[in-house]
Motif scaffolding. Sequence first.
Motif, PDB file in Angstrom:
ATOM      1  N   LYS A   2      29.873  43.207  38.607  1.00 17.94           N
ATOM      2  CA  LYS A   2      30.546  42.616  37.453  1.00 17.94           C
ATOM      3  C   LYS A   2      32.050  42.464  37.688  1.00 17.94           C
ATOM      4  O   LYS A   2      32.662  41.547  37.163  1.00 17.94           O
ATOM      5  N   GLN A   3      32.626  43.345  38.519  1.00 15.41           N
ATOM      6  CA  GLN A   3      34.046  43.232  38.841  1.00 15.41           C
ATOM      7  C   GLN A   3      34.314  41.983  39.670  1.00 15.41           C
ATOM      8  O   GLN A   3      35.364  41.373  39.557  1.00 15.41           O
ATOM      9  N   VAL A   4      33.371  41.599  40.505  1.00 14.40           N
ATOM     10  CA  VAL A   4      33.535  40.436  41.370  1.00 14.40           C
ATOM     11  C   VAL A   4      33.142  39.150  40.663  1.00 14.40           C
ATOM     12  O   VAL A   4      33.840  38.146  40.744  1.00 14.40           O
ATOM     13  N   PRO A   7      31.515  39.392  33.638  1.00 16.19           N
ATOM     14  CA  PRO A   7      30.582  40.089  32.747  1.00 16.19           C
ATOM     15  C   PRO A   7      29.248  39.374  32.543  1.00 16.19           C
ATOM     16  O   PRO A   7      28.314  39.963  32.021  1.00 16.19           O
ATOM     17  N   ASP A   8      29.132  38.120  32.948  1.00 13.73           N
ATOM     18  CA  ASP A   8      27.898  37.371  32.706  1.00 13.73           C
ATOM     19  C   ASP A   8      26.823  37.608  33.752  1.00 13.73           C
ATOM     20  O   ASP A   8      25.713  37.095  33.625  1.00 13.73           O
TER      21      ASP A   8
END
Length: 51
Positions: A2-4, A7-8
Motif C-alpha cells: 500500500k505504501q508503493v 490505498p486502493d
Amino acid sequence: MKQVFGPDVDVELIAGSGGVFEVSRDGELIFSKKALNRFPEEGEIVGLLKG
C-alpha cells in the motif's frame, strides 16, 4: 504494498505448505518460487507489479 501502490491495492496472504511462494495480479501468475526454484530478489515483486 500500500505504501508503493496506494490505498486502493488489495493484498491477500493465502496460507499454504511446502514452501510454495507465488504472486498473482488479477488472476495471472507473475512470480512462482516453485517454477523458478528461487526466492524473489529485493524489489523484484514490486517491479513485476508495476510492469
